[in-house]
Scaffold this motif. Structure first.
Motif, short mmCIF file in Angstrom:
data_model
loop_
_atom_site.label_atom_id
_atom_site.label_comp_id
_atom_site.label_asym_id
_atom_site.label_seq_id
_atom_site.Cartn_x
_atom_site.Cartn_y
_atom_site.Cartn_z
N ARG A 29 0.81 -1.21 0.00
CA ARG A 29 0.00 0.00 0.00
C ARG A 29 0.85 1.26 0.00
NH1 ARG A 29 -2.44 -3.48 -1.13
NH2 ARG A 29 -2.17 -2.32 -3.04
N GLY A 30 2.19 1.11 -0.09
CA GLY A 30 3.06 2.26 -0.26
C GLY A 30 3.56 2.91 1.01
N PHE A 31 3.51 2.19 2.13
CA PHE A 31 4.01 2.73 3.40
C PHE A 31 5.45 2.31 3.64
CE2 PHE A 31 -0.60 2.44 4.07
CZ PHE A 31 -0.88 3.71 4.56
N ASP A 32 6.14 3.10 4.47
CA ASP A 32 7.40 2.66 5.04
C ASP A 32 7.07 1.73 6.21
OD1 ASP A 32 9.16 4.20 3.41
OD2 ASP A 32 8.65 5.97 4.61
N PRO A 55 4.14 -11.56 -5.45
CA PRO A 55 3.43 -11.82 -6.71
C PRO A 55 1.92 -11.73 -6.57
CG PRO A 55 5.22 -13.38 -6.44
CD PRO A 55 5.11 -12.64 -5.15
N ALA A 56 1.36 -12.24 -5.48
CA ALA A 56 -0.09 -12.16 -5.28
C ALA A 56 -0.52 -10.71 -5.07
CB ALA A 56 -0.51 -13.00 -4.08
N LEU A 57 0.26 -9.96 -4.33
CA LEU A 57 -0.05 -8.55 -4.11
C LEU A 57 0.06 -7.75 -5.41
CD1 LEU A 57 1.78 -8.16 -0.70
CD2 LEU A 57 -0.66 -7.78 -1.08
N THR A 58 1.03 -8.10 -6.24
CA THR A 58 1.18 -7.44 -7.53
C THR A 58 -0.03 -7.72 -8.42
OG1 THR A 58 3.59 -7.60 -7.38
CG2 THR A 58 2.65 -7.23 -9.56
N GLU A 59 -0.52 -8.95 -8.37
CA GLU A 59 -1.69 -9.30 -9.17
C GLU A 59 -2.92 -8.56 -8.67
OE1 GLU A 59 -4.27 -13.27 -10.49
OE2 GLU A 59 -2.35 -13.48 -9.46
N ILE A 60 -3.06 -8.42 -7.37
CA ILE A 60 -4.18 -7.68 -6.79
C ILE A 60 -4.10 -6.21 -7.20
CG2 ILE A 60 -5.14 -6.82 -4.60
CD1 ILE A 60 -4.33 -9.57 -3.40
N GLY A 61 -2.87 -5.68 -7.20
CA GLY A 61 -2.66 -4.28 -7.56
C GLY A 61 -1.93 -3.51 -6.49
N HIS A 173 -9.84 1.66 6.00
CA HIS A 173 -10.51 1.87 4.72
C HIS A 173 -9.52 2.38 3.69
CE1 HIS A 173 -13.63 2.65 1.86
NE2 HIS A 173 -13.43 3.95 1.87
N GLN A 174 -8.71 3.35 4.07
CA GLN A 174 -7.70 3.91 3.17
C GLN A 174 -6.73 2.83 2.69
OE1 GLN A 174 -5.18 6.79 5.11
NE2 GLN A 174 -3.51 6.42 3.68
N LEU A 175 -6.44 1.91 3.57
CA LEU A 175 -5.49 0.85 3.26
C LEU A 175 -5.91 0.05 2.04
CD1 LEU A 175 -2.92 -0.31 4.64
CD2 LEU A 175 -4.42 -1.91 5.82
N GLU A 176 -7.22 -0.03 1.79
CA GLU A 176 -7.72 -0.88 0.72
C GLU A 176 -8.25 -0.10 -0.48
OE1 GLU A 176 -6.67 -4.15 2.93
OE2 GLU A 176 -7.14 -3.87 0.83
N ARG A 177 -8.21 1.20 -0.46
CA ARG A 177 -8.89 1.98 -1.50
C ARG A 177 -8.42 1.62 -2.90
NH1 ARG A 177 -11.92 6.32 0.00
NH2 ARG A 177 -11.67 7.25 -2.04
N SER A 178 -7.11 1.43 -3.06
CA SER A 178 -6.62 1.14 -4.40
C SER A 178 -6.46 -0.35 -4.64
CB SER A 178 -5.26 1.82 -4.60
OG SER A 178 -4.32 1.34 -3.67
#
Length: 204
Positions: A29-32, A55-61, A173-178
């Motif tokens: 999700r782009g956090f440090d 790889p699974a996270l990359t596929e999810i987005g 909620h923000q964690l999952e928006r994208s």
């Protein structure tokens, strides 16, 4: 005290299966992320887990800025927590252990940062009982594995503050928006019983 500050740096306390999965999720999700665990080989095991989950996270987005390079590790918990904007704890499920751990984390974490536990069976009022800032202690119990299953139970203790409670909901909620285009479920509970709400929020 305000709990609505921007969250950029996540501390993971305990890097077993749940902690490692949370670490992978926050990185995606782009956090440090700075992780801490006293166990032997904890860092190597954590990095291996993140590599295997990627790889699974990359596929999810992945979110903008997502990178495994944003993961750091230290065996020194105070160092890990000293600049954390949000803490996700994943320690052993023993009340005596949690009470001591949360008192130590409370002392080491900035006073305006939320501390969430992945506990599935110990209530926030137990964990916050020796804390100087008990109002910022919550349960953020994931369904396993957190980086795949889009469901988290948020539980407030006997001394919650609505603003702080809502801030954790906003952050989850923000964690999952994208990540998800479908509905993210939040099961919101209280220790006093079933006045809890089941909230559906669209992730756009």
């Amino acid at each position: 005290m305000s709990f609505d500050k921007a969250i950029h740096r996540i501390a993971i306390v305990g890097t077993g299966v749940i902690g490692a999965s949370w670490a992978a999720q926050y990185l995606a999700r782009g956090f440090d992320v700075i992780a801490t665990d006293p166990a032997p080989n904890a860092e190597a095991n954590l990095r291996q887990y993140v590599d295997e989950a990627w790889p699974a996270l990359t596929e999810i987005g992945l979110s903008p800025g997502a990178s495994r390079d944003r993961l750091s590790f230290t065996a020194n918990m105070k160092q890990a927590l000293s600049q954390a904007d949000f803490v996700q704890e994943n320690g052993p499920e023993r009340p005596d252990f949690k009470i001591k751990l949360f008192a130590d984390m409370d002392d080491a974490t900035p006073s305006d940062s939320i501390i969430a536990s992945s506990s599935s069976g110990i209530t926030p009022s137990v964990m916050q009982s020796e804390c100087k800032h008990p109002e910022r202690i919550l349960v953020g119990h994931p369904f396993n594995p957190p980086h795949i299953v889009p469901l988290v139970e948020v539980v407030g203790g006997q001394r919650p503050r609505l603003k702080q409670f809502n801030e954790q909901l906003r952050f989850m909620h923000q964690l999952e928006r994208s990540r998800f285009t479908y509905t993210r479920n939040y099961l919101v509970t209280s220790e006093t019983g079933c006045r809890e709400l089941s909230i559906r929020k669209s992730c756009i």
